[in-house]
Each structure stands twice: as structure tokens, then as C-alpha cells.
Design a protein around this motif. Structure first.
Motif, PDB file in Angstrom:
ATOM      1  N   PRO A   1       0.403  14.791 -20.548  1.00  0.00           N
ATOM      2  CA  PRO A   1      -0.751  13.909 -19.354  1.00  0.00           C
ATOM      3  C   PRO A   1      -1.776  13.678 -19.484  1.00  0.00           C
ATOM      4  CG  PRO A   1       0.643  16.885 -19.248  1.00  0.00           C
ATOM      5  CD  PRO A   1       0.233  16.021 -19.907  1.00  0.00           C
ATOM      6  N   GLN A   2      -2.367  14.159 -20.654  1.00  0.00           N
ATOM      7  CA  GLN A   2      -4.113  13.488 -20.372  1.00  0.00           C
ATOM      8  C   GLN A   2      -3.947  11.874 -21.500  1.00  0.00           C
ATOM      9  OE1 GLN A   2      -1.812  15.355 -22.979  1.00  0.00           O
ATOM     10  NE2 GLN A   2      -3.157  15.347 -25.222  1.00  0.00           N
ATOM     11  N   GLN A   3      -4.366  11.867 -20.621  1.00  0.00           N
ATOM     12  CA  GLN A   3      -4.736   9.571 -21.708  1.00  0.00           C
ATOM     13  C   GLN A   3      -4.506   9.747 -22.693  1.00  0.00           C
ATOM     14  OE1 GLN A   3      -5.190   8.067 -18.415  1.00  0.00           O
ATOM     15  NE2 GLN A   3      -4.358   6.450 -19.617  1.00  0.00           N
ATOM     16  N   VAL A   4      -5.141   9.632 -23.468  1.00  0.00           N
ATOM     17  CA  VAL A   4      -5.324   9.775 -24.712  1.00  0.00           C
ATOM     18  C   VAL A   4      -3.415   9.063 -25.100  1.00  0.00           C
ATOM     19  CG1 VAL A   4      -5.384  11.747 -26.091  1.00  0.00           C
ATOM     20  CG2 VAL A   4      -5.914   9.414 -27.355  1.00  0.00           C
ATOM     21  N   ALA A   5      -3.024   9.909 -24.889  1.00  0.00           N
ATOM     22  CA  ALA A   5      -0.970  10.571 -24.938  1.00  0.00           C
ATOM     23  C   ALA A   5      -0.562   9.158 -24.214  1.00  0.00           C
ATOM     24  CB  ALA A   5      -0.296  11.704 -25.120  1.00  0.00           C
ATOM     25  N   LEU A   6      -0.787   9.086 -22.558  1.00  0.00           N
ATOM     26  CA  LEU A   6      -0.556   7.998 -22.255  1.00  0.00           C
ATOM     27  C   LEU A   6      -0.527   6.536 -22.477  1.00  0.00           C
ATOM     28  CD1 LEU A   6      -1.123  10.292 -18.450  1.00  0.00           C
ATOM     29  CD2 LEU A   6       1.066   9.951 -19.603  1.00  0.00           C
TER      30      LEU A   6
ATOM     31  N   GLU B   1       3.976  11.439 -15.036  1.00  0.00           N
ATOM     32  CA  GLU B   1       4.499  10.748 -13.359  1.00  0.00           C
ATOM     33  C   GLU B   1       3.655   9.840 -13.122  1.00  0.00           C
ATOM     34  OE1 GLU B   1       6.080  12.687  -9.256  1.00  0.00           O
ATOM     35  OE2 GLU B   1       5.528  13.500 -10.490  1.00  0.00           O
ATOM     36  N   LYS B   2       2.445   9.430 -12.395  1.00  0.00           N
ATOM     37  CA  LYS B   2       1.397   8.647 -12.367  1.00  0.00           C
ATOM     38  C   LYS B   2       1.958   7.466 -13.936  1.00  0.00           C
ATOM     39  CE  LYS B   2      -3.064   6.544 -11.567  1.00  0.00           C
ATOM     40  NZ  LYS B   2      -2.693   5.602 -11.786  1.00  0.00           N
ATOM     41  N   ALA B   3       1.886   7.484 -14.379  1.00  0.00           N
ATOM     42  CA  ALA B   3       2.481   6.196 -15.532  1.00  0.00           C
ATOM     43  C   ALA B   3       3.706   5.524 -15.162  1.00  0.00           C
ATOM     44  CB  ALA B   3       2.068   6.838 -16.976  1.00  0.00           C
ATOM     45  N   ALA B   4       4.646   6.571 -15.054  1.00  0.00           N
ATOM     46  CA  ALA B   4       5.358   5.869 -15.086  1.00  0.00           C
ATOM     47  C   ALA B   4       6.225   5.024 -13.702  1.00  0.00           C
ATOM     48  CB  ALA B   4       6.795   7.037 -14.794  1.00  0.00           C
ATOM     49  N   ARG B   5       5.353   5.411 -12.652  1.00  0.00           N
ATOM     50  CA  ARG B   5       5.314   5.529 -11.059  1.00  0.00           C
ATOM     51  C   ARG B   5       4.612   3.434 -11.315  1.00  0.00           C
ATOM     52  NH1 ARG B   5       3.003   8.493  -8.662  1.00  0.00           N
ATOM     53  NH2 ARG B   5       1.226   8.608  -8.266  1.00  0.00           N
ATOM     54  N   ASP B   6       3.246   3.523 -12.046  1.00  0.00           N
ATOM     55  CA  ASP B   6       2.815   2.547 -12.272  1.00  0.00           C
ATOM     56  C   ASP B   6       3.329   1.656 -13.106  1.00  0.00           C
ATOM     57  OD1 ASP B   6       0.812   3.921 -10.912  1.00  0.00           O
ATOM     58  OD2 ASP B   6      -0.672   3.840 -12.717  1.00  0.00           O
ATOM     59  N   LEU B   7       4.308   1.808 -13.851  1.00  0.00           N
ATOM     60  CA  LEU B   7       5.296   0.970 -14.726  1.00  0.00           C
ATOM     61  C   LEU B   7       6.430   0.352 -14.406  1.00  0.00           C
ATOM     62  CD1 LEU B   7       4.771   2.512 -18.362  1.00  0.00           C
ATOM     63  CD2 LEU B   7       4.453   0.349 -17.378  1.00  0.00           C
ATOM     64  N   ASN B   8       7.019   1.067 -13.163  1.00  0.00           N
ATOM     65  CA  ASN B   8       7.826   1.420 -12.065  1.00  0.00           C
ATOM     66  C   ASN B   8       9.368   2.009 -12.908  1.00  0.00           C
ATOM     67  OD1 ASN B   8       8.878   0.052 -10.366  1.00  0.00           O
ATOM     68  ND2 ASN B   8      10.583  -1.591 -10.840  1.00  0.00           N
ATOM     69  N   LEU B   9       9.351   2.867 -13.404  1.00  0.00           N
ATOM     70  CA  LEU B   9       9.947   3.570 -14.326  1.00  0.00           C
ATOM     71  C   LEU B   9      10.222   5.168 -13.158  1.00  0.00           C
ATOM     72  CD1 LEU B   9       8.688   2.760 -18.540  1.00  0.00           C
ATOM     73  CD2 LEU B   9      10.773   1.950 -17.140  1.00  0.00           C
ATOM     74  N   PRO B  10      11.434   5.288 -13.580  1.00  0.00           N
ATOM     75  CA  PRO B  10      12.044   6.797 -13.628  1.00  0.00           C
ATOM     76  C   PRO B  10      11.355   7.913 -14.458  1.00  0.00           C
ATOM     77  CG  PRO B  10      13.986   5.134 -13.528  1.00  0.00           C
ATOM     78  CD  PRO B  10      13.126   5.154 -14.696  1.00  0.00           C
ATOM     79  N   PHE B  11      11.093   8.504 -13.443  1.00  0.00           N
ATOM     80  CA  PHE B  11      10.272  10.038 -13.895  1.00  0.00           C
ATOM     81  C   PHE B  11      11.396  10.980 -13.793  1.00  0.00           C
ATOM     82  CE2 PHE B  11       7.946  13.927 -13.005  1.00  0.00           C
ATOM     83  CZ  PHE B  11       7.426  14.373 -14.777  1.00  0.00           C
ATOM     84  N   LEU B  12      11.777  11.708 -15.469  1.00  0.00           N
ATOM     85  CA  LEU B  12      12.897  11.622 -14.931  1.00  0.00           C
ATOM     86  C   LEU B  12      12.493  13.787 -14.972  1.00  0.00           C
ATOM     87  CD1 LEU B  12      14.740  10.273 -18.182  1.00  0.00           C
ATOM     88  CD2 LEU B  12      14.855  10.391 -15.955  1.00  0.00           C
TER      89      LEU B  12
END
Length: 346
Positions: free
Chosen positions: A238-243, A278-289
Motif C-alpha cells: 500500500p505505501q507510495q514508494v511501492a505504488l 485500490e486507489k491506484a487501481a481506481r485512478d488507472l481505471n483498472l479492476p482491484f482484485l
């Protein structure tokens, strides 16, 4: 009144695919209807080889056909007749779906997720292969409990290990334990190709899950060049450096023409935070599995080489993993339907 194809097709139009919200006739899932007096056999082609909707569809199809006056109803659920991806089919034509599991950086649990996705797909009824494509740091020998066990050879081809219900291959079984694997780009390309195609005898598979090295290097490029991928799963913490790195991995797959089936959050909780993927997936318009908390059992079972135990002891861990597998098969459903040909039932 005698039963007819038309009345049965009309009844089947009332059966909805639960995840796609369309009827199974419109989705071209009804492949054959055989009427013999009061007996009816219906063949339904599921667009993914395993998934949580199979029993529901089977029940609703049977009830719909019975409503037309049929006395005995047989529902046959079949796997997809062809892979979702179209190119290039000369390589591994016996594999229906190829799913890459990648990450922008190491240490996020990508290999752990790849192993448990493969085992979860097997538990859902699919025939599954698992390739340890992380040729720089293969971890499957430990995670699958096959450390120090050489694979069998048949007709000068390597036979995948059959372990935990999965057909698995890893370069870690072919080199000395603890020996560092130092590859330049062309060497990495050649080793990966040999392990994937040239030297391994894969059986017929519903899914081949490929665990990639972290980052955006040669191996993902090689995989996309060699096989038509059904899609990729990107794992992050979840942390930003990984995202930040996960977003780069997503962009890499998109640039290579590989659909991204979704993102998974690993190690959620107090240490790394929660919800960032989950937020990154939403921003990228991708499914969060789905997401997985920091479960000690997941680490213990991975070190012990007993991934099946993740689905047996802790109900919360099992539910998290099964949610990811179910959401993944739903995305494979949608991907297959987008590229499926249209057939008419007469």
C-alpha cells in the motif's frame, strides 16, 4: 406441446451471467441443445475454465429448461474452446490462458501471490501450470516444497513437477542451490525462452501462471513477444514508494499490448497502510482484485512449502485468497467474451 429449440432458447434468455449482467444466449454461451422426446441436454460454454458462477448458472439453466415442460434436463458445462489471446498460437497451443504476475519492485509478495493464485485456480476446478519466470531469484523451490528435487525428463524434455495440484517448473530445480544467477540481457531472454518453450513439456492447461521478475526488464518483454497473454496481474503493497513502481509495471504491460486484468494489494495493515493499491487501481481505471493482510500463516506456509494450507486453516486468509481468484476468473471471463466469435444457434 412438443419441445422445440425456439422455446428452449427463449427460456434460456432469462438466465443471466451473474458477473456480466447479460443473458447467456446473447453472450453466446449456449453451444448445443439436444432434444430427445422429453429429455433435453444443453451445453453451456463457460468463458473461463474455473469460477464461482458455474454452479449458479448450472442450476438456473436446468430450472429454465424445466419450465418449458422438459422432463429430464442435463446441463453440460464446458471450458472455452480456444484461448482468449489470438497471437501467436504456434507457441503453447495447448494452453488456454496465460496470466503474468508482475510487480514494479521486489519484496511485495509477487511470487507468493503467483503460487497461491495457481493453487486457488486448481482448487476452483481448473488445470493449472505455474512457471517460475523469476530467473534472477527463483523462489518456487522453497514455496512449493521442491527444493533440491530435480525434475523428471522425457524425450529430452523437462516434465513439470506435479505438486499441490499444479504443474510447476522453475530454474531453481536446474541449478545448484544457493548459486547466484548472473544474467546479461540476451542470456536472460534465452534462459526464459528455453524454460518456457524449448525444453519443457507442458500438458494441456486451462491456465499457465507466470511469475515474472520484478521491474520492467527483459523477461516481461520476452514473454509478451513469445505468447499472446490473456492478461497480467500487478502486485503492490500500500505505501507510495511501492505504488509508484507498480504504476510503471502497469504502463509497461500496456505498452507491450498485454491487458492488465487487475491489481492486488499485499501486506495491508498497520505497517504499510491500507487501501493504496485500490486507489491506484481506481485512478488507472483498472479492476482491484483484492487485498491480503499481513498474515503470519502466509509467511509460515510459504517457508514450509505448503501453500494449500493457506486455504485450510485460517478462514480470513482463505477468504482473501479466494476473493482474488474469483475476481481474476471474472476478468478472464470478460476478456474472453470481448474476443469470442459470434455463433448462431439454429
Amino acid at each position: 406441446m412438443p419441445l422445440t429449440q425456439e422455446t428452449i432458447v427463449a427460456a434460456l434468455r432469462q438466465v443471466k451471467e451473474p458477473e456480466l449482467f447479460k443473458d447467456i444466449v446473447t453472450l453466446n454461451m449456449v453451444k448445443e441443445i439436444v432434444i430427445d422426446g422429453g429429455d433435453v441436454a444443453v451445453t453451456i460454454e463457460m468463458t473461463a475454465p474455473a469460477g464461482p458462477t458455474k454452479q449458479q448458472i448450472e442450476h438456473e439453466v436446468a430450472e429454465a429448461v424445466k419450465s418449458t415442460g422438459a422432463q429430464n434436463v442435463t446441463v453440460i458445462l464446458s471450458a472455452p474452446s480456444r484461448p482468449a489471446a489470438e497471437a501467436p498460437k504456434k507457441n503453447l497451443p495447448q494452453v488456454k490462458n496465460v496470466i503474468a504476475v508482475g510487480a514494479g519492485k521486489g519484496g511485495v509478495g509477487k511470487s507468493t501471490l503467483a503460487v497461491n493464485i495457481a493453487v486457488g485456480l486448481h482448487r476452483a476446478g481448473a488445470t493449472v501450470g505455474l512457471m517460475d519466470g523469476d530467473i534472477y531469484g527463483p523462489s518456487m523451490p522453497t514455496m512449493l516444497g521442491i527444493k533440491g528435487v530435480p525434475p523428471q525428463v522425457h524425450n529430452q524434455k523437462i516434465l513439470p513437477h506435479q505438486v499441490h495440484g499444479v504443474h510447476a517448473i522453475t530454474i531453481g530445480s536446474l541449478v545448484e542451490q544457493d548459486k547466484p544467477l548472473i544474467w546479461r540481457g540476451p542470456m536472460a531472454h534465452g534462459a526464459f525462452k528455453q524454460l518456457l518453450l524449448d525444453n519443457t513439456e507442458w500438458p494441456a492447461l486451462d491456465y499457465l501462471v507466470v511469475d515474472l521478475p520484478p521491474g520492467t526488464g527483459d523477461v516481461p518483454l520476452t514473454l509478451c513477444q513469445l505468447l499472446g497473454l490473456t492478461g497480467a496481474v500487478v502486485v503492490a503493497t500500500p505505501q507510495q514508494v511501492a505504488l509508484d513502481d507498480a504504476v510503471r509495471a502497469v504502463r509497461m504491460f500496456q505498452q507491450l499490448g498485454a491487458p492488465v486484468l487487475g491489481m492486488v494489494e499485499n501486506m495491508s495493515g498497520e505497517v504499510f497502510g491500507r487501501g493504496g493499491t485500490e486507489k491506484a487501481a481506481r485512478d488507472l481505471n483498472l479492476p482491484f482484485l483484492g487485498g491480503i493482510d499481513l498474515y503470519p500463516q502466509l509467511r509460515i506456509n510459504s517457508d514450509a512449502g505448503t501453500p494449500h494450507a493457506n486455504f485450510e486453516a485460517n478462514p480470513a486468509l482463505r477468504a482473501a485468497l479466494e476473493t482474488i481468484v474469483a475476481n481474476l476468473t471474472d476478468q478472464v471471463n470478460k476478456r474472453n467474451l470481448q474476443s469470442a466469435p459470434t455463433l448462431e444457434i439454429s
